[in-house]
Design an enzyme around this catalytic site. Structure first.
Site, PDB file in Angstrom:
ATOM      1  N   ARG A 280       0.859  -1.180   0.000  1.00 51.00           N
ATOM      2  CA  ARG A 280       0.000   0.000   0.000  1.00 51.00           C
ATOM      3  C   ARG A 280       0.900   1.236   0.000  1.00 51.00           C
ATOM      4  NH1 ARG A 280      -2.163   0.736   5.441  1.00 51.00           N
ATOM      5  NH2 ARG A 280      -0.723   2.477   5.527  1.00 51.00           N
ATOM      6  N   HIS A 284      -3.689   4.238   4.615  1.00 49.19           N
ATOM      7  CA  HIS A 284      -4.797   3.295   4.721  1.00 49.19           C
ATOM      8  C   HIS A 284      -6.086   3.955   4.233  1.00 49.19           C
ATOM      9  CE1 HIS A 284      -7.453   0.219   6.271  1.00 49.19           C
ATOM     10  NE2 HIS A 284      -8.114   1.133   6.945  1.00 49.19           N
ATOM     11  N   TYR A 293       4.257   5.345  11.318  1.00 48.69           N
ATOM     12  CA  TYR A 293       4.562   3.950  11.631  1.00 48.69           C
ATOM     13  C   TYR A 293       5.415   3.241  10.584  1.00 48.69           C
ATOM     14  CZ  TYR A 293       0.333   3.354   8.728  1.00 48.69           C
ATOM     15  OH  TYR A 293      -0.602   3.414   7.727  1.00 48.69           O
TER      16      TYR A 293
END
Length: 391
Positions: A280, A284, A293
């Site tokens: 990805r 998100h 993160y």
């Protein structure tokens, strides 16, 4: 004292475990070189350079749609958006393996599959604008509504596949009749009970189902290493479901693997679990900040494995990417961007009473009563305003 950020993971794939790239089916390397595979080469022998250009076109258009939707959300035109950036090959490749009678149960990021199935992609944006519960006729393209409840749609897909089987539309030998069902979900969904229950039911009923996991390595901020200790595809073995791992950034391999799984399903061979190992590249959703993160080095590592770049390099290497074609695709992408912006800017709010429509397939006494109460409630405001002006 400000909260500390979680430790950011290395960008390197692991030699084993859920992030290994060992055993992936790959037909195009990241540099566009053709890899020959005795199992899958026969499945793509019919794929022409024109077909490959069609896949390239699909991926470019889907990415343009995705970028326009992201920009519209940032401008306040959409409430939320889930990007498919970086996952175009897994979606376009698998989507192109489908036949018209096959049925798709997506999650909420399968914009590439929707495009291949013939949807006007702006219909997807009605849900993210908050003006429709879905946005399209599911029967028109055999493409179900997006499902935001993680993993729940895999059970719906399994039930539908069992129905197809009981209707006698499997294993007849008629390519116009035999039907498969495919459901798409992410690596994080594999930790949900629904997905595991779907695998149980699909296995014991030999359902004509392809469970297509897009392992994009992040379930929001949780890495795949927090979802599994082994490759996602290995879970199929515990249910007795044949499984395969494919390079999800390779559109040709994604096509071949899905084609094989769909043929197994249509012929009566039962379910297959496909793990498309991809990444990805965006957030998100537009409410997420991936810099909290994951590292810039990791993102760069996967940017160098961009699925569109990979196919472009291959087509260039075999001298099948004329400039006229590239110009046509660029013009089509620009037109799509304009269509998306114009359509979204023209969206209007539906009547509030529409919330009572399509709740059930047949009239329902409780819904009818609630609609009547709400209509009276709304009318009271009009009556009150009229009485106030009369005074």
């Amino acid at each position: 004292m400000p909260p500390s950020r979680p430790a950011r993971r290395s960008h390197r794939v692991s030699p084993n475990g859920p992030l290994t790239d060992d055993g992936l089916v790959q037909l195009l390397t990241p540099t566009g070189a053709r890899v020959h595979d005795t199992t899958y080469d026969p499945l793509v022998a019919h794929v022409t350079p024109e077909d490959l250009r069609g896949m390239y076109r699909d991926m470019v258009l889907v990415r343009r749609f995705d970028s326009e939707a992201t920009a519209l959300q940032r401008q306040g035109e959409l409430g939320l958006w889930a990007q498919s950036l970086g996952q175009e090959a897994a979606q376009v490749g698998s989507g192109r393996a489908l036949r018209p009678q096959d049925y798709v149960f997506p999650s909420y990021r399968e914009h590439g599959v929707a495009h291949v199935r013939g949807l006007d992609l702006t219909d997807i944006l009605r849900q993210f604008r908050g003006i429709d519960h879905g946005g399209w006729d599911t029967e028109a393209h055999n493409f179900h509504l997006y499902t935001l409840v993680i993993g729940s749609h895999t059970l719906h897909a399994t039930g539908y596949a069992m129905g197809v089987q009981r209707d006698g539309a499997v294993g007849t030998g008629d390519p116009e009749r035999d039907t498969a069902v495919v459901t798409y979900f992410g690596d994080g969904a594999t930790a949900q009970g629904d997905v595991n229950e779907a695998l149980v039911f699909a296995a014991v009923n030999n359902a004509p189902l392809v469970l297509f996991c897009q392992n994009n390595q992040w379930a929001i901020s949780e890495p795949t290493t927090h979802q599994a200790r082994v490759p996602i595809a290995d879970r199929g073995k515990g249910f007795g479901v044949p499984s395969v791992r494919v390079d999800g950034n390779d559109v040709l391999a994604s096509y071949a693997v899905t084609l094989q799984a769909l043929e197994r399903a249509r012929s009566g061979g039962g379910p297959t679990l496909v793990e498309a190992f991809t990444y990805r590249m965006g957030a998100h959703t537009t409410s997420d900040d991936p810099t909290r993160y994951r590292s810039a080095a990791e993102e760069e590592y996967w940017r160098q494995r961009d699925p569109i770049d990979r196919l472009r390099l291959h087509l260039t290497a075999i001298d099948e990417l004329p400039q006229e074609f590239l110009d046509e695709v660029d013009a089509e992408a620009a037109a799509l961007g304009e269509h998306v912006r114009r359509t979204v800017h023209g969206f209007t709010a539906p009547p509030t009473s529409s919330m009572f429509e399509h709740v059930y397939s047949t009239p329902h006494a409780v819904v009818d009563a609630e609609r009547a109460w709400f209509e009276g409630y709304e009318a009271s405001f009009v009556t009150g305003a009229a009485e106030g002006s009369a005074r």
